[in-house]
Design a protein around this motif. Structure first.
Motif, PDB file in Angstrom:
ATOM      1  N   THR A 271       0.851  -1.186   0.000  1.00 18.95           N
ATOM      2  CA  THR A 271       0.000   0.000   0.000  1.00 18.95           C
ATOM      3  C   THR A 271       0.890   1.241   0.000  1.00 18.95           C
ATOM      4  OG1 THR A 271      -0.076   0.219   2.409  1.00 18.95           O
ATOM      5  CG2 THR A 271      -1.748  -1.210   1.390  1.00 18.95           C
ATOM      6  N   SER A 272       0.298   2.399  -0.292  1.00 23.13           N
ATOM      7  CA  SER A 272       1.077   3.645  -0.266  1.00 23.13           C
ATOM      8  C   SER A 272       1.610   3.988   1.130  1.00 23.13           C
ATOM      9  CB  SER A 272       0.237   4.800  -0.823  1.00 23.13           C
ATOM     10  OG  SER A 272       0.051   4.630  -2.213  1.00 23.13           O
ATOM     11  N   PRO A 273       0.808   3.828   2.227  1.00 19.53           N
ATOM     12  CA  PRO A 273       1.362   4.120   3.552  1.00 19.53           C
ATOM     13  C   PRO A 273       2.524   3.209   3.945  1.00 19.53           C
ATOM     14  CG  PRO A 273      -1.034   4.165   3.623  1.00 19.53           C
ATOM     15  CD  PRO A 273      -0.655   3.615   2.272  1.00 19.53           C
ATOM     16  N   ALA A 274       2.671   2.062   3.264  1.00 21.53           N
ATOM     17  CA  ALA A 274       3.757   1.128   3.594  1.00 21.53           C
ATOM     18  C   ALA A 274       5.022   1.403   2.791  1.00 21.53           C
ATOM     19  CB  ALA A 274       3.292  -0.313   3.340  1.00 21.53           C
ATOM     20  N   VAL A 275       5.009   2.407   1.920  1.00 21.52           N
ATOM     21  CA  VAL A 275       6.130   2.654   1.009  1.00 21.52           C
ATOM     22  C   VAL A 275       7.433   2.923   1.754  1.00 21.52           C
ATOM     23  CG1 VAL A 275       7.074   4.390  -0.582  1.00 21.52           C
ATOM     24  CG2 VAL A 275       4.871   3.339  -1.063  1.00 21.52           C
ATOM     25  N   VAL A 276       7.422   3.852   2.705  1.00 20.75           N
ATOM     26  CA  VAL A 276       8.687   4.238   3.356  1.00 20.75           C
ATOM     27  C   VAL A 276       9.212   3.117   4.247  1.00 20.75           C
ATOM     28  CG1 VAL A 276       9.802   5.905   4.888  1.00 20.75           C
ATOM     29  CG2 VAL A 276       8.187   6.695   3.173  1.00 20.75           C
ATOM     30  N   ASP A 277       8.339   2.417   4.949  1.00 12.92           N
ATOM     31  CA  ASP A 277       8.797   1.282   5.753  1.00 12.92           C
ATOM     32  C   ASP A 277       9.405   0.201   4.853  1.00 12.92           C
ATOM     33  OD1 ASP A 277       8.107   2.366   8.217  1.00 12.92           O
ATOM     34  OD2 ASP A 277       6.071   1.573   8.138  1.00 12.92           O
ATOM     35  N   THR A 278       8.804  -0.033   3.694  1.00 13.71           N
ATOM     36  CA  THR A 278       9.359  -0.998   2.733  1.00 13.71           C
ATOM     37  C   THR A 278      10.694  -0.506   2.204  1.00 13.71           C
ATOM     38  OG1 THR A 278       7.121  -1.653   2.064  1.00 13.71           O
ATOM     39  CG2 THR A 278       8.925  -2.217   0.558  1.00 13.71           C
ATOM     40  N   PHE A 279      10.780   0.771   1.919  1.00 11.33           N
ATOM     41  CA  PHE A 279      12.011   1.416   1.459  1.00 11.33           C
ATOM     42  C   PHE A 279      13.160   1.158   2.446  1.00 11.33           C
ATOM     43  CE2 PHE A 279      14.331   5.496   2.198  1.00 11.33           C
ATOM     44  CZ  PHE A 279      15.051   5.594   1.011  1.00 11.33           C
ATOM     45  N   ILE A 280      12.861   1.296   3.747  1.00 11.29           N
ATOM     46  CA  ILE A 280      13.872   1.072   4.788  1.00 11.29           C
ATOM     47  C   ILE A 280      14.210  -0.417   4.912  1.00 11.29           C
ATOM     48  CG2 ILE A 280      14.342   1.227   7.270  1.00 11.29           C
ATOM     49  CD1 ILE A 280      14.439   3.930   5.864  1.00 11.29           C
ATOM     50  N   GLN A 281      13.176  -1.249   5.016  1.00  9.27           N
ATOM     51  CA  GLN A 281      13.374  -2.688   5.236  1.00  9.27           C
ATOM     52  C   GLN A 281      14.143  -3.361   4.098  1.00  9.27           C
ATOM     53  OE1 GLN A 281       9.348  -4.000   5.824  1.00  9.27           O
ATOM     54  NE2 GLN A 281       9.125  -2.833   7.726  1.00  9.27           N
ATOM     55  N   GLU A 282      13.842  -2.950   2.870  1.00  8.52           N
ATOM     56  CA  GLU A 282      14.463  -3.581   1.704  1.00  8.52           C
ATOM     57  C   GLU A 282      15.730  -2.861   1.242  1.00  8.52           C
ATOM     58  OE1 GLU A 282      13.423  -6.423   0.529  1.00  8.52           O
ATOM     59  OE2 GLU A 282      11.626  -6.520   1.802  1.00  8.52           O
ATOM     60  N   ASN A 283      16.095  -1.784   1.945  1.00  9.71           N
ATOM     61  CA  ASN A 283      17.307  -1.016   1.635  1.00  9.71           C
ATOM     62  C   ASN A 283      17.310  -0.535   0.175  1.00  9.71           C
ATOM     63  OD1 ASN A 283      19.758   0.174   2.392  1.00  9.71           O
ATOM     64  ND2 ASN A 283      20.946  -1.540   1.586  1.00  9.71           N
ATOM     65  N   LEU A 284      16.195   0.077  -0.219  1.00  7.39           N
ATOM     66  CA  LEU A 284      16.048   0.564  -1.581  1.00  7.39           C
ATOM     67  C   LEU A 284      16.581   1.992  -1.699  1.00  7.39           C
ATOM     68  CD1 LEU A 284      12.460  -0.880  -2.114  1.00  7.39           C
ATOM     69  CD2 LEU A 284      14.642  -1.882  -2.822  1.00  7.39           C
ATOM     70  N   GLU A 285      16.643   2.499  -2.933  1.00  7.02           N
ATOM     71  CA  GLU A 285      17.291   3.795  -3.157  1.00  7.02           C
ATOM     72  C   GLU A 285      16.340   4.996  -3.089  1.00  7.02           C
ATOM     73  OE1 GLU A 285      19.836   0.765  -3.973  1.00  7.02           O
ATOM     74  OE2 GLU A 285      18.053   1.053  -5.214  1.00  7.02           O
ATOM     75  N   VAL A 286      15.096   4.803  -3.554  1.00  7.52           N
ATOM     76  CA  VAL A 286      14.158   5.929  -3.663  1.00  7.52           C
ATOM     77  C   VAL A 286      12.751   5.477  -3.272  1.00  7.52           C
ATOM     78  CG1 VAL A 286      13.172   7.702  -5.187  1.00  7.52           C
ATOM     79  CG2 VAL A 286      15.509   6.871  -5.601  1.00  7.52           C
ATOM     80  N   ALA A 287      12.018   6.340  -2.559  1.00  7.19           N
ATOM     81  CA  ALA A 287      10.602   6.101  -2.271  1.00  7.19           C
ATOM     82  C   ALA A 287       9.801   7.181  -2.996  1.00  7.19           C
ATOM     83  CB  ALA A 287      10.325   6.163  -0.776  1.00  7.19           C
ATOM     84  N   ALA A 288       8.649   6.794  -3.549  1.00 10.85           N
ATOM     85  CA  ALA A 288       7.817   7.744  -4.298  1.00 10.85           C
ATOM     86  C   ALA A 288       6.383   7.684  -3.791  1.00 10.85           C
ATOM     87  CB  ALA A 288       7.855   7.413  -5.791  1.00 10.85           C
ATOM     88  N   GLY A 289       5.749   8.863  -3.665  1.00 16.89           N
ATOM     89  CA  GLY A 289       4.363   8.869  -3.214  1.00 16.89           C
ATOM     90  C   GLY A 289       3.841  10.255  -2.927  1.00 16.89           C
ATOM     91  N   VAL A 290       2.747  10.312  -2.166  1.00 15.86           N
ATOM     92  CA  VAL A 290       2.137  11.583  -1.768  1.00 15.86           C
ATOM     93  C   VAL A 290       3.151  12.368  -0.939  1.00 15.86           C
ATOM     94  CG1 VAL A 290       0.263  12.656  -0.467  1.00 15.86           C
ATOM     95  CG2 VAL A 290      -0.151  10.540  -1.727  1.00 15.86           C
ATOM     96  N   LYS A 291       3.389  13.599  -1.304  1.00 13.08           N
ATOM     97  CA  LYS A 291       4.406  14.403  -0.627  1.00 13.08           C
ATOM     98  C   LYS A 291       4.171  14.466   0.884  1.00 13.08           C
ATOM     99  CE  LYS A 291       6.662  18.923  -0.828  1.00 13.08           C
ATOM    100  NZ  LYS A 291       6.694  20.246  -1.527  1.00 13.08           N
ATOM    101  N   GLN A 292       2.899  14.654   1.278  1.00 11.10           N
ATOM    102  CA  GLN A 292       2.599  14.789   2.713  1.00 11.10           C
ATOM    103  C   GLN A 292       2.890  13.495   3.479  1.00 11.10           C
ATOM    104  OE1 GLN A 292       0.662  15.958   0.243  1.00 11.10           O
ATOM    105  NE2 GLN A 292       1.110  18.097   0.643  1.00 11.10           N
ATOM    106  N   GLN A 293       2.591  12.352   2.869  1.00 17.97           N
ATOM    107  CA  GLN A 293       2.874  11.067   3.512  1.00 17.97           C
ATOM    108  C   GLN A 293       4.377  10.879   3.688  1.00 17.97           C
ATOM    109  OE1 GLN A 293       0.434   8.202   4.254  1.00 17.97           O
ATOM    110  NE2 GLN A 293       2.212   7.868   5.557  1.00 17.97           N
ATOM    111  N   LEU A 294       5.139  11.216   2.647  1.00 21.98           N
ATOM    112  CA  LEU A 294       6.594  11.081   2.723  1.00 21.98           C
ATOM    113  C   LEU A 294       7.193  12.020   3.770  1.00 21.98           C
ATOM    114  CD1 LEU A 294       7.548  10.809  -1.065  1.00 21.98           C
ATOM    115  CD2 LEU A 294       7.143   8.958   0.562  1.00 21.98           C
ATOM    116  N   GLU A 295       6.675  13.248   3.830  1.00 25.56           N
ATOM    117  CA  GLU A 295       7.164  14.205   4.833  1.00 25.56           C
ATOM    118  C   GLU A 295       6.897  13.691   6.248  1.00 25.56           C
ATOM    119  OE1 GLU A 295       6.773  18.559   2.651  1.00 25.56           O
ATOM    120  OE2 GLU A 295       4.991  17.671   3.574  1.00 25.56           O
ATOM    121  N   ALA A 296       5.708  13.151   6.467  1.00 27.29           N
ATOM    122  CA  ALA A 296       5.363  12.631   7.797  1.00 27.29           C
ATOM    123  C   ALA A 296       6.261  11.456   8.168  1.00 27.29           C
ATOM    124  CB  ALA A 296       3.899  12.199   7.821  1.00 27.29           C
TER     125      ALA A 296
END
Length: 247
Positions: free
Chosen positions: A152-177
């Motif tokens: 899901t979109s709210p899981a993007v940044v946690d997935t980004f961290i867990q999988e050690n990926l390079e870039v996360a993309a999504g709603v600006k406000q969600q990423l800022e939070a």
């Protein structure tokens, strides 16, 4: 905008207006911290549409955009709230947008990536919410970077961290939070897309229903309903879309 039996049959064939609500986009909807009940701009619009049609409202709640879109496309729901996209438009008749939202990129603080133009390179892995507007858009636009899909979109940044990926993309406000919550992260300047959030109805419901919904959204923008809803729910970073004849 006077209701008639043809419109009621188109919008509420079960006798109840079933509105597909996507909790994966915090600009559109969220759950109340105490009650767990869904609320937000999309819920307010669905409530007003049901009031104008003089039918009961049922909120069909999903955690991701993909699920929410599928519910309307397969007529498990009667209306929904989505980013306009040509792929989705094959089965769903969209209104003009009611709000415009920025899609942004997030990286680690120590990342060598400093500009958006540096994202689409071989070896870069970009994580997006599966089936989201960002997924659909970046799948078409990115030619060299690899797309990695979070549930899901709210899981993007946690997935980004867990999988050690390079870039996360999504709603600006969600990423800022998420950047504030986790630390050690930063957003790239600007936006890679402007997401036009609209309402939609299955194309199978006919042109009359699509026209009614389009007129409804224009009225909601013109009267200030959308602006007031954004303010009431303390939504930052989303702008009311221009009226259609002024776009």
């Amino acid at each position: 905008m006077k209701t008639d039996h043809e419109l009621l049959d188109a919008f509420a064939p079960t006798g109840t207006l079933r509105a597909s609500i996507n909790l994966g986009n915090p600009i559109l909807a969220n759950t109340h911290p105490a009650t767990g009940a869904p609320g937000g701009v999309s819920v307010d619009l669905a409530t007003e549409l049901a009031r104008r049609l003089d039918v009961k409202l049922e909120l069909v709640v999903f955690k991701s955009a993909g699920e929410s879109v599928n519910a309307v496309a397969t007529e498990q729901a009667d209306v929904g709230f989505f980013a306009i996209d040509p792929l989705r438009g094959e089965q769903i008749a969209f209104t003009a947008p009611y709000v415009v939202i920025e899609g942004a990129y997030l990286v680690r603080q120590d990342s060598s990536i400093t500009r958006q133009e540096e994202v689409d390179c071989t070896g870069q892995r970009v994580v997006v919410g599966k089936g989201s507007a960002y997924d659909l858009y970046l799948t078409r636009e990115l030619k060299h970077a690899e797309i990695f899909r979070a549930p899901t979109s709210p899981a993007v940044v946690d997935t980004f961290i867990q999988e050690n990926l390079e870039v996360a993309a999504g709603v600006k406000q969600q990423l800022e939070a998420d950047a504030q919550r986790l630390g050690g992260l930063r957003l790239l300047d600007g936006h890679f897309m402007l997401i036009r959030q609209a309402m939609g109805v299955p194309k199978s419901r006919g042109a009359k229903a699509a026209a009614y919904l389009a007129a409804f959204i224009e009225a909601m923008k013109k009267t200030g309903f959308v602006a007031e809803a954004l303010a009431r729910h303390n939504i930052q970073g989303a702008a009311v879309a221009p009226l259609e004849n002024q776009a």
